[in-house]
Design an enzyme around this catalytic site. Structure first.
Site, PDB file in Angstrom:
ATOM      1  CD  GLU A   1      -2.769  -1.495   2.333  1.00  0.00           C
ATOM      2  OE1 GLU A   1      -2.827  -0.636   3.219  1.00  0.00           O
ATOM      3  OE2 GLU A   1      -3.391  -2.584   2.382  1.00  0.00           O
TER       4      GLU A   1
ATOM      5  CD  GLU B   1      -4.127  -5.991   3.232  1.00  0.00           C
ATOM      6  OE1 GLU B   1      -4.952  -5.235   3.767  1.00  0.00           O
ATOM      7  OE2 GLU B   1      -2.910  -5.916   3.449  1.00  0.00           O
TER       8      GLU B   1
END
Ligand code: BMA
Length: 384
Positions: free
Chosen positions: A192, A300
């Site tokens: 991320e 995710e």
């Protein structure tokens, strides 16, 4: 001259025949670590093959705890809802350092090793993320003090950072099956990075720093520590927008990445159901992966507390299939099942038996495209 041509022809035919015998992997289907163990190479090649027809379902911390239980052998919320363990198991090493026994989510590291071995013995696939502590301040992963410049080669904290990689390498070295063979792991570091909440985030690092950090980590684990059971997953955050411009910005290069992942929650937050946006984003990532002979995955995702009863079929499955190209992702991993009692907040992403989304998750399991552990062929040999 004629002789050399004939010789090259024979070599080409020979290689072709060997590949056709299924026990040799073509160069383009090898992971970045050319010395990867046979099981790791097989996993990579099988994941790639299976991605064309199926999507594997994964869940974070699945064997460690569920919404209503903690560390009970054999239990799994996914299994109790669907009848099967997940195909992919996510694990987290945040907080791992000298003398620290449990992760930032209070999960014991030695127990994680046991669960990884258990999952592998059943044919499951393990992936590890690492919400690494702040290497300069010793704070947590959300400490936004700039750090990457200080830990890459030449930086003032480089040695300290390397000592943390050594601890990580020790953990990986302990992951052996009952014959002493290394268990393949999908490692997903510095995730991320297109968002702004970790110390390696968007505003915290330049392109060059991030790429250097990534490449140093891979080279160190592969060449210095001689770990040959790792596949490397890159996983920018989606942020519910089309961030395709950002997706490749800090890409470490084809020699440093096996799996092109995507972490995305925003599409399902605050009552949103942006299945089309997500589907198109996934399709783009599959296209990027195809162009590089690599694998794409939704590394995710989830909807916290699953307020939409039909989230599994009406949101997740739709997002992964609406755009036909999106359905070529290899796997999806939903996040962990934490609860109010243990963590002071409901923070679960997979269903559990008494939750209103359970019947729909069962339907999701029955969708032809979805593979759970009980659907998997042997992922660690080439004879499928
Ligand atoms: C985040 C949250 C945190 C957790 C971290 C690492 O997304 O679930 O509560 O500590 O992942 O697992």
């Amino acid at each position: 001259m004629v002789k050399t041509t004939i010789l090259s022809l024979l070599i080409i035919i020979g290689v072709g025949m060997a590949c056709a015998q299924k026990n040799v992997i073509e160069d383009k289907d090898l992971p970045i670590d050319k010395n990867a163990t046979a099981e790791t190479k097989a996993l990579y090649s099988n994941l790639k093959k299976l991605a064309k027809t199926n999507i594997l379902y994964g869940h974070q911390d699945d064997l460690a705890y569920g919404h209503d239980w903690w560390a009970e052998p054999g239990r799994s919320d996914v299994k109790e809802v669907t009848g099967s363990y997940p195909a992919v198991y996510g694990w987290e090493l945040g907080d791992i350092r000298q003398g620290v026994e449990a992760s930032l989510d209070s999960v014991n590291f030695e127990s994680i090793k046991g669960w990884i071995k258990e999952a592998y013995s059943r044919g499951g696939i393990n992936t590890i993320s690492w919400h690494m502590n702040h290497p300069v301040t010793d704070g947590n992963t959300w400490d936004m003090t700039p750090a990457v410049y200080d830990i890459i080669p030449g930086g003032s904290q480089h040695e300290k950072f390397v000592s943390w990689l050594d601890i990580f390498a020790d953990f990986i070295t302990d992951l052996k099956d009952e014959n002493g063979e290394a268990i393949p792991i999908i490692f997903r570091p510095y995730h991320e990075h297109t968002a702004d909440w970790f110390w390696w985030g968007e505003k915290q690092t330049t392109v060059e720093e991030y790429v250097t950090l990534w490449r140093f980590t891979v080279d160190y684990l592969k060449d210095e520590k001689q770990l040959h059971n790792l596949l490397y997953a890159y996983s920018p955050d989606g942020g519910s927008k089309d961030r395709s411009d950002k997706y490749m910005e800090k890409y470490p290069g084809d020699d440093y990445v096996d799996i092109l992942g995507y972490d995305e929650y925003g599409s399902f937050m605050d009552g949103k159901n942006d299945v089309e946006v997500l589907s198109n984003a996934l399709a783009k990532i599959v296209t990027e992966a195809d162009a590089r002979n690599k694998i794409a995955a939704l590394t995710e995702t989830g909807q916290e507390k699953i307020p939409s009863e039909k989230w599994f079929t009406e949101s997740l499955l739709k997002a992964m299939t609406l755009n036909p190209k999106a359905s070529e992702i290899s796997y999806v991993l939903t996040w962990r099942n934490a609860n109010q009692q243990r963590e002071n907040r409901e923070h679960f992403y997979s269903s559990y038996p008494s939750h209103s989304s359970a019947p729909d998750m069962k339907k999701f399991k029955d969708a032809e495209i979805m593979f759970f552990e009980d659907d998997l062929p042997n992922m660690y040999t080439l004879n499928n």
